[in-house]
Design a protein around this motif. Structure first.
Motif, mmCIF file in Angstrom:
data_model
loop_
_atom_site.group_PDB
_atom_site.id
_atom_site.type_symbol
_atom_site.label_atom_id
_atom_site.label_comp_id
_atom_site.label_asym_id
_atom_site.label_seq_id
_atom_site.Cartn_x
_atom_site.Cartn_y
_atom_site.Cartn_z
ATOM 1 N N THR A 55 12.595 -47.209 -4.524
ATOM 2 C CA THR A 55 11.492 -48.181 -4.572
ATOM 3 C C THR A 55 10.924 -48.413 -3.179
ATOM 4 N N LYS A 56 11.814 -48.442 -2.156
ATOM 5 C CA LYS A 56 11.374 -48.768 -0.794
ATOM 6 C C LYS A 56 10.503 -47.686 -0.162
ATOM 7 N N ALA A 57 10.257 -46.567 -0.865
ATOM 8 C CA ALA A 57 9.356 -45.544 -0.323
ATOM 9 C C ALA A 57 7.942 -46.091 -0.143
ATOM 10 N N TYR A 58 7.586 -47.127 -0.941
ATOM 11 C CA TYR A 58 6.233 -47.693 -0.884
ATOM 12 C C TYR A 58 6.281 -49.175 -0.526
ATOM 13 N N SER A 59 5.243 -49.654 0.139
ATOM 14 C CA SER A 59 5.092 -51.089 0.357
ATOM 15 C C SER A 59 4.802 -51.760 -0.978
ATOM 16 N N PRO A 60 5.110 -53.057 -1.103
ATOM 17 C CA PRO A 60 4.881 -53.754 -2.381
ATOM 18 C C PRO A 60 3.453 -53.582 -2.922
ATOM 19 N N LEU A 98 6.965 -43.537 7.581
ATOM 20 C CA LEU A 98 7.893 -42.865 6.690
ATOM 21 C C LEU A 98 7.134 -41.802 5.908
ATOM 22 N N LEU A 99 7.550 -40.551 6.109
ATOM 23 C CA LEU A 99 6.966 -39.419 5.387
ATOM 24 C C LEU A 99 8.126 -38.774 4.635
ATOM 25 N N PRO A 100 8.289 -39.144 3.326
ATOM 26 C CA PRO A 100 9.518 -38.722 2.641
ATOM 27 C C PRO A 100 9.584 -37.237 2.330
ATOM 28 N N GLY A 101 8.426 -36.537 2.272
ATOM 29 C CA GLY A 101 8.445 -35.107 1.982
ATOM 30 C C GLY A 101 7.186 -34.661 1.255
ATOM 31 N N PHE A 102 7.310 -33.524 0.530
ATOM 32 C CA PHE A 102 6.165 -32.940 -0.174
ATOM 33 C C PHE A 102 6.015 -33.526 -1.573
ATOM 34 N N PHE A 103 4.748 -33.627 -1.993
ATOM 35 C CA PHE A 103 4.406 -34.044 -3.351
ATOM 36 C C PHE A 103 3.541 -32.952 -3.982
ATOM 37 N N LYS A 104 3.829 -32.615 -5.240
ATOM 38 C CA LYS A 104 2.927 -31.759 -6.012
ATOM 39 C C LYS A 104 2.088 -32.697 -6.864
ATOM 40 N N TYR A 105 0.768 -32.635 -6.739
ATOM 41 C CA TYR A 105 -0.076 -33.630 -7.384
ATOM 42 C C TYR A 105 -1.350 -32.984 -7.908
ATOM 43 N N ASP A 106 -1.978 -33.676 -8.843
ATOM 44 C CA ASP A 106 -3.208 -33.202 -9.455
ATOM 45 C C ASP A 106 -4.332 -34.099 -8.952
ATOM 46 N N GLY A 107 -4.934 -33.746 -7.825
ATOM 47 C CA GLY A 107 -5.990 -34.562 -7.224
ATOM 48 C C GLY A 107 -7.366 -34.084 -7.647
ATOM 49 N N PRO A 108 -8.423 -34.613 -7.021
ATOM 50 C CA PRO A 108 -9.797 -34.241 -7.384
ATOM 51 C C PRO A 108 -10.087 -32.755 -7.137
ATOM 52 N N THR A 109 -9.261 -32.078 -6.310
ATOM 53 C CA THR A 109 -9.493 -30.658 -6.016
ATOM 54 C C THR A 109 -8.510 -29.772 -6.771
ATOM 55 N N GLY A 110 -7.864 -30.330 -7.802
ATOM 56 C CA GLY A 110 -6.908 -29.546 -8.591
ATOM 57 C C GLY A 110 -5.488 -29.731 -8.101
ATOM 58 N N GLU A 111 -4.604 -28.863 -8.584
ATOM 59 C CA GLU A 111 -3.190 -29.042 -8.248
ATOM 60 C C GLU A 111 -2.903 -28.525 -6.842
ATOM 61 N N VAL A 115 2.330 -32.945 2.132
ATOM 62 C CA VAL A 115 3.103 -34.122 2.550
ATOM 63 C C VAL A 115 2.197 -35.356 2.522
ATOM 64 N N ARG A 116 2.852 -36.515 2.549
ATOM 65 C CA ARG A 116 2.125 -37.791 2.417
ATOM 66 C C ARG A 116 2.924 -38.862 3.164
ATOM 67 N N ILE A 117 2.233 -39.719 3.905
ATOM 68 C CA ILE A 117 2.884 -40.912 4.469
ATOM 69 C C ILE A 117 2.856 -41.964 3.377
ATOM 70 N N THR A 118 4.040 -42.428 2.941
ATOM 71 C CA THR A 118 4.043 -43.382 1.829
ATOM 72 C C THR A 118 4.160 -44.832 2.303
ATOM 73 N N VAL A 261 11.449 -58.387 -1.942
ATOM 74 C CA VAL A 261 10.432 -57.621 -2.671
ATOM 75 C C VAL A 261 11.011 -56.397 -3.391
ATOM 76 N N GLY A 262 12.342 -56.287 -3.441
ATOM 77 C CA GLY A 262 12.965 -55.229 -4.245
ATOM 78 C C GLY A 262 13.296 -53.942 -3.506
ATOM 79 N N ASP A 263 13.176 -53.925 -2.164
ATOM 80 C CA ASP A 263 13.566 -52.732 -1.400
ATOM 81 C C ASP A 263 15.088 -52.610 -1.398
ATOM 82 N N GLU A 264 15.594 -51.425 -1.772
ATOM 83 C CA GLU A 264 17.041 -51.202 -1.794
ATOM 84 C C GLU A 264 17.609 -51.203 -0.378
ATOM 85 N N HIS A 265 18.893 -51.555 -0.274
ATOM 86 C CA HIS A 265 19.583 -51.473 1.018
ATOM 87 C C HIS A 265 20.411 -50.190 1.056
#
Ligand SMILES: *[C@@H]1O[C@H](CO)[C@@H](O)[C@H](O)[C@H]1NC(C)=O
Ligand SMILES: CC(=O)N[C@H]1CO[C@H](CO)[C@@H](O)[C@@H]1O
Length: 296
Positions: A55-60, A98-111, A115-118, A261-265
């Protein structure tokens, strides 16, 4: 004594102070991309062991947005960086990303796979608003506390968005993250993120649209498009060191396993990390943020 200089210095000081203080009344204005910045980067790279993000990968704010969490997390290579910018188009500031790694996603330009800063914290509102507006970087405010002792640098980070206050008015009382960097071996190595290209790692950040929120400092801008940005970091003064990632008690609510806010320890901040982690310090680094490619 050269008295006429005193008012001059006082005036210059107030201009600089106004730039980097979140309580400043100077309006938040657009500082358009690209940006070139100077600073010191502390960087820890890791290989995520799990394909499940905590859960803590993202801000609330962002974790409540479906498009922010869009895509399949693949892991690959992850990164935590702490950066002290001494120069930027919006004045000096500190940052934890925090950049946890790669994401495979279906964005406006296709699949695609990128990487993404979360989750990311900065110490002033001008970079917060501009980072969100220019590149969809999900910045929130935090107080940064630095100490230097016997050649070791310790930073503690107190976010504005882990208190449960929707207006993100003030820093938390307990640190959400802490780290100590020691050793500083082999100082004076050249380093550039171009090395990742040679290794075949695509460093383009593909950031989903950001939610907007009302807040005390009016820094939480939102967007409705994707933004793809090529970041760069280069220095002739890289050194190798060790991070101590021991979080101690962290910011957990007494008798629970998470903060308000629910961030794990996790004992060493992130699932799978050991207490002592190799890292790099890039001194006098030049950091670049390209003009983004806008999608959608
Ligand atoms: C890296 O990712 C971006 C965004 O998806 C893409 O445009 C670019 O072609 C990729 N670069 C390489 C070398 O594959
Ligand atoms: C009111 C408030 O949150 N002020 C913060 C502004 O930024 C500085 C620098 O990070 C903090 O120390 C303050 O707490």
């Amino acid at each position: 004594m050269n008295l006429p200089l005193v008012p001059l210095f006082a005036a210059l000081w107030s201009v600089c102070a106004a730039q980097s203080d979140n309580d400043s009344t100077a309006p938040i204005v657009l500082a358009p991309p690209p940006w070139t910045l100077k600073g010191t980067v502390y960087s820890a790279t890791f290989v995520p062991l799990s394909k499940k993000l905590p859960t803590k990968a993202y801000s609330p704010l962002e974790r409540g947005s479906a498009v922010q969490t869009e895509g399949e997390f693949l892991g690959g290579i992850g990164m935590v960086q702490i950066i002290r910018y001494t120069e930027s188009p919006v004045g000096p500031y500190d940052e934890l990303l925090l950049l946890p790694g790669f994401f495979k996603y279906d964005g406006p330009t296709g699949e695609r796979t990128n990487v993404r800063i979360t989750r990311i914290y900065v110490s002033q509102k001008y970079t917060c608003w501009n980072g969100r507006t220019n590149w969809n970087i999900p910045k929130h405010l935090a107080r940064f506390d630095w100490t230097e002792k016997n050649g070791a640098t310790t930073v503690k980070i107190y976010p504005h968005d882990t208190t449960g206050d929707p207006l993100e008015s003030k820093p938390a009382e307990k640190p959400w993250f802490k780290a100590t960097f020691t050793l500083d071996l082999l100082g004076g190595l050249p380093f550039t993120t171009d090395l990742y290209d040679i290794l075949g790692v695509n460093t383009t950040l593909a950031q989903p649209p950001l939610p907007h929120a009302e807040s005390k400092y009016h820094e939480l801008a939102g967007t409705n498009h994707w933004a793809a940005t090529v970041p760069g970091q280069a220095t002739n003064k890289a050194s190798i060191g060790i991070f101590d990632l021991d979080q101690g008690e962290g910011d957990v609510v007494e008798g629970q396993t998470t903060n308000v806010v629910g961030d794990e320890h996790y004992p060493n901040f992130w699932p799978g990390l050991l207490r002592f982690h190799p890292g790099m310090k890039l001194e006098d680094a030049t950091i670049t943020f390209s003009e983004p490619e806008i999608w959608g």
